[in-house]
Design a protein around this motif. Structure first.
Motif, PDB file in Angstrom:
ATOM      1  N   LEU A 103      28.929  55.400  -5.712  1.00  0.00           N
ATOM      2  CA  LEU A 103      28.878  54.767  -4.396  1.00  0.00           C
ATOM      3  C   LEU A 103      28.318  53.365  -4.587  1.00  0.00           C
ATOM      4  N   LYS A 104      29.221  52.399  -4.657  1.00  0.00           N
ATOM      5  CA  LYS A 104      28.796  51.022  -4.918  1.00  0.00           C
ATOM      6  C   LYS A 104      28.510  50.258  -3.628  1.00  0.00           C
ATOM      7  N   GLN A 105      29.252  50.601  -2.563  1.00  0.00           N
ATOM      8  CA  GLN A 105      29.050  49.944  -1.278  1.00  0.00           C
ATOM      9  C   GLN A 105      28.214  50.846  -0.384  1.00  0.00           C
ATOM     10  N   GLN A 106      26.993  50.418  -0.064  1.00  0.00           N
ATOM     11  CA  GLN A 106      26.107  51.258   0.741  1.00  0.00           C
ATOM     12  C   GLN A 106      26.265  51.008   2.235  1.00  0.00           C
ATOM     13  N   ASP A 107      27.110  50.043   2.618  1.00  0.00           N
ATOM     14  CA  ASP A 107      27.421  49.845   4.025  1.00  0.00           C
ATOM     15  C   ASP A 107      27.911  51.166   4.607  1.00  0.00           C
ATOM     16  N   ALA A 108      27.365  51.561   5.768  1.00  0.00           N
ATOM     17  CA  ALA A 108      27.637  52.886   6.314  1.00  0.00           C
ATOM     18  C   ALA A 108      29.129  53.134   6.515  1.00  0.00           C
ATOM     19  N   GLU A 109      29.836  52.180   7.063  1.00  0.00           N
ATOM     20  CA  GLU A 109      31.257  52.388   7.354  1.00  0.00           C
ATOM     21  C   GLU A 109      32.055  52.638   6.084  1.00  0.00           C
ATOM     22  N   GLN A 110      31.819  51.821   5.068  1.00  0.00           N
ATOM     23  CA  GLN A 110      32.556  51.990   3.811  1.00  0.00           C
ATOM     24  C   GLN A 110      32.136  53.271   3.087  1.00  0.00           C
ATOM     25  N   ALA A 111      30.846  53.583   3.131  1.00  0.00           N
ATOM     26  CA  ALA A 111      30.369  54.800   2.464  1.00  0.00           C
ATOM     27  C   ALA A 111      30.958  56.045   3.134  1.00  0.00           C
ATOM     28  N   ILE A 112      31.032  56.040   4.454  1.00  0.00           N
ATOM     29  CA  ILE A 112      31.586  57.192   5.168  1.00  0.00           C
ATOM     30  C   ILE A 112      33.079  57.328   4.886  1.00  0.00           C
ATOM     31  N   GLU A 153      37.001  60.806   2.150  1.00  0.00           N
ATOM     32  CA  GLU A 153      38.013  60.970   1.092  1.00  0.00           C
ATOM     33  C   GLU A 153      37.619  62.115   0.157  1.00  0.00           C
ATOM     34  N   CYS A 154      36.340  62.179  -0.183  1.00  0.00           N
ATOM     35  CA  CYS A 154      35.837  63.245  -1.057  1.00  0.00           C
ATOM     36  C   CYS A 154      36.006  64.612  -0.390  1.00  0.00           C
ATOM     37  N   ILE A 155      35.681  64.682   0.899  1.00  0.00           N
ATOM     38  CA  ILE A 155      35.822  65.948   1.632  1.00  0.00           C
ATOM     39  C   ILE A 155      37.285  66.371   1.689  1.00  0.00           C
ATOM     40  N   GLU A 156      38.177  65.425   1.940  1.00  0.00           N
ATOM     41  CA  GLU A 156      39.610  65.742   1.987  1.00  0.00           C
ATOM     42  C   GLU A 156      40.105  66.303   0.660  1.00  0.00           C
ATOM     43  N   LEU A 157      39.675  65.700  -0.438  1.00  0.00           N
ATOM     44  CA  LEU A 157      40.078  66.187  -1.761  1.00  0.00           C
ATOM     45  C   LEU A 157      39.646  67.640  -1.955  1.00  0.00           C
ATOM     46  N   LEU A 158      38.424  67.963  -1.533  1.00  0.00           N
ATOM     47  CA  LEU A 158      37.906  69.318  -1.715  1.00  0.00           C
ATOM     48  C   LEU A 158      38.614  70.314  -0.797  1.00  0.00           C
ATOM     49  N   ILE A 159      38.845  69.920   0.438  1.00  0.00           N
ATOM     50  CA  ILE A 159      39.558  70.800   1.370  1.00  0.00           C
ATOM     51  C   ILE A 159      40.944  71.147   0.831  1.00  0.00           C
ATOM     52  N   ASN A 160      41.599  70.162   0.223  1.00  0.00           N
ATOM     53  CA  ASN A 160      42.948  70.389  -0.308  1.00  0.00           C
ATOM     54  C   ASN A 160      42.958  71.337  -1.506  1.00  0.00           C
ATOM     55  N   GLU A 161      41.769  71.566  -2.104  1.00  0.00           N
ATOM     56  CA  GLU A 161      41.659  72.489  -3.242  1.00  0.00           C
ATOM     57  C   GLU A 161      41.482  73.944  -2.803  1.00  0.00           C
ATOM     58  N   ALA A 162      41.261  74.174  -1.509  1.00  0.00           N
ATOM     59  CA  ALA A 162      40.936  75.525  -1.047  1.00  0.00           C
ATOM     60  C   ALA A 162      42.164  76.434  -1.091  1.00  0.00           C
ATOM     61  N   PRO A 163      42.051  77.623  -1.679  1.00  0.00           N
ATOM     62  CA  PRO A 163      43.149  78.591  -1.657  1.00  0.00           C
ATOM     63  C   PRO A 163      43.389  79.099  -0.232  1.00  0.00           C
ATOM     64  N   ASP A 164      44.566  79.669  -0.009  1.00  0.00           N
ATOM     65  CA  ASP A 164      44.845  80.305   1.281  1.00  0.00           C
ATOM     66  C   ASP A 164      43.879  81.467   1.489  1.00  0.00           C
ATOM     67  N   CYS A 165      43.388  81.613   2.714  1.00  0.00           N
ATOM     68  CA  CYS A 165      42.431  82.677   3.011  1.00  0.00           C
ATOM     69  C   CYS A 165      42.372  82.873   4.516  1.00  0.00           C
ATOM     70  N   PRO A 166      41.821  83.989   4.986  1.00  0.00           N
ATOM     71  CA  PRO A 166      41.815  84.282   6.419  1.00  0.00           C
ATOM     72  C   PRO A 166      41.084  83.250   7.284  1.00  0.00           C
ATOM     73  N   GLY A 168      33.235  75.312   7.263  1.00  0.00           N
ATOM     74  CA  GLY A 168      32.319  74.263   7.668  1.00  0.00           C
ATOM     75  C   GLY A 168      32.001  73.318   6.530  1.00  0.00           C
ATOM     76  N   ILE A 169      31.261  72.269   6.883  1.00  0.00           N
ATOM     77  CA  ILE A 169      30.869  71.220   5.938  1.00  0.00           C
ATOM     78  C   ILE A 169      29.361  71.021   6.061  1.00  0.00           C
ATOM     79  N   LEU A 206      32.052  63.117  11.418  1.00  0.00           N
ATOM     80  CA  LEU A 206      32.733  64.081  10.551  1.00  0.00           C
ATOM     81  C   LEU A 206      33.368  65.216  11.357  1.00  0.00           C
ATOM     82  N   GLU A 207      32.684  65.664  12.416  1.00  0.00           N
ATOM     83  CA  GLU A 207      33.266  66.722  13.237  1.00  0.00           C
ATOM     84  C   GLU A 207      34.527  66.232  13.939  1.00  0.00           C
ATOM     85  N   GLU A 208      34.517  64.990  14.406  1.00  0.00           N
ATOM     86  CA  GLU A 208      35.717  64.431  15.036  1.00  0.00           C
ATOM     87  C   GLU A 208      36.844  64.265  14.024  1.00  0.00           C
ATOM     88  N   ARG A 209      36.485  63.913  12.807  1.00  0.00           N
ATOM     89  CA  ARG A 209      37.512  63.671  11.780  1.00  0.00           C
ATOM     90  C   ARG A 209      38.138  64.975  11.294  1.00  0.00           C
TER      91      ARG A 209
END
Length: 388
Positions: free
Chosen positions: A114-123, A128-141, A146-147, A178-181
């Motif tokens: 995390l090189k840019q600590q400005d809140a908008e850029q950091a968020i 992006e990190c959360i999206e990558l992880l969500i896309n790794e989740a197997p199918d499940c009920p 949650g996050i 994050l909840e809105e996103r």
């Protein structure tokens, strides 16, 4: 007119379902008869509730167990892959994320600087990190349940980062964004609290009632667990012990105070000293120490002296069973531990240190991210148990 007790019966069923699920979570594999014995619920009620949990994909039958005479009982397991959670450790100079199942087993991980600590850029990088992880989740009920996010600052009950001095953030509404996103439940807490939860649930703190987790990274934070419960103070902001004054007229701190403990005992303090020797980061220092560089080992020990001095204050105040040192500096345990222990032995009251132990985080620098994921899992369990 006689009122039917429908609501009361529904409430009792919710409560009993929660009791049965908790028994499976804590004691599996176990049989229906064992659940009845543990909970005090009659066998017919247990059988009905277990079937509901099987139909809800939360409990699995795992074949026959040992018989004490007669038919072998069918053993039950919690279905840890019924859903997945995302945990994030938002550091001052990194983002670390994990995808875990409902038992906390790591499925996927992602880390970036995390090189840019400005809140908008950091968020933006955080999402992006959360999206990558969500896309790794197997199918499940239940999909992603949650996050959880640990952050290096003071967080209120609404998930607003009130003040993160090392990030220079004020009043950042991270939970709402994050909840809105993502349209998922989001829990935000101080990263040291998350680290304390991670070590208590999955690491060195398992089964220990009174423990203080000391997160030593760019700054220092502490998570306080008393009688197995996270202590958050009257306003929810306890644990900022990195800003204890240990030098009355010491260095100015970004928090507005002077002489704060983290200015002398953190990774940042070590890097400031190491820069004079030409080292730029912790990885280089650890390699040099492992190679026997006495200059670097001496620097780490000097940080250990200050770290032990602060820990001695904590021990004298809280009288814990253990103090657990975690986050990135726990990787230097080999050289830190003797200096920390010596300072604590010298500075604590004898009755306080008699049975107290200093441990290093079993999860090393993953304590906070594992704890953040656990927040998401426990929120999901709370909803299930309340029948929502």
């Amino acid at each position: 007119m006689k009122i039917k007790p429908t609501g009361d019966l529904a409430l009792i069923k919710k409560i009993n379902t929660a009791i049965v699920l908790e028994a499976v979570l804590k004691h599996a594999p176990l049989s229906r008869a064992q659940i009845s014995e543990i909970t005090g619920l009659n066998k017919a009620t247990v059988s009905s509730l277990v079937q509901d949990l099987i139909d809800s994909h939360l409990v699995l039958e795992n074949g026959p167990g040992q018989s004490s005479g007669g038919r072998k009982p069918v053993m039950l397991l919690f279905n840890g892959t019924a859903g997945y959670a995302v945990g994030i450790d938002l550091g001052v100079n990194y983002i670390r994320g994990l995808l875990v199942d409902l038992e906390g087993n790591v499925i996927a991980e992602h880390q970036r600087g995390l090189k840019q600590q400005d809140a908008e850029q950091a968020i933006t990088q955080l999402t992006e990190c959360i999206e990558l992880l969500i896309n790794e989740a197997p199918d499940c009920p239940y999909g992603i349940v949650g996050i959880g996010v640990g952050v290096p600052g003071i967080v209120d009950d609404n998930g607003i980062i009130l003040f993160a001095p090392n990030l220079k953030w004020h009043q950042v509404e991270l939970q709402r964004q994050l909840e809105e996103r993502f349209g998922l439940p989001v829990t935000i807490d101080n990263e040291a609290n998350a680290g304390a939860q991670g070590e208590q649930k999955y690491g060195a703190g398992r089964g220990i009632p009174n423990q203080i987790y000391v997160s030593v990274g760019i700054g220092i934070g502490t998570g306080i667990i008393l009688n197995k419960e996270l202590y958050k103070g009257a306003s929810g902001f306890s644990g900022e012990l990195g800003h204890l004054s240990i030098e009355y007229d010491g260095k100015p701190c970004s928090c507005g105070n002077r002489g704060c403990w983290e200015l002398y005992a953190s990774e940042n303090a070590l890097l400031e000293l190491a820069a004079l020797l030409g080292f730029e980061n912790l990885d280089e220092l650890l390699l040099a120490a492992a190679a026997g560089d006495e200059r670097v080992i001496g620097l780490i020990r000097s940080i250990g002296d200050y770290l032990g001095a602060g820990i001695a204050n904590i021990v004298n105040v809280f009288n814990p069973n253990v103090v657990i040192i975690g986050n990135r500096m726990s990787r230097a345990a080999e050289w830190l531990e003797p200096a920390v222990q010596a300072a604590v032995d010298q500075r604590t009251l004898p009755y306080h240190r008699e049975r107290m132990r200093i441990l290093f985080a079993e999860l090393q620098d993953q304590s906070a991210v594992r704890g953040a994921a656990y927040y998401a899992i426990s929120t999901f369990f709370a909803k299930i148990k309340s029948g929502q």
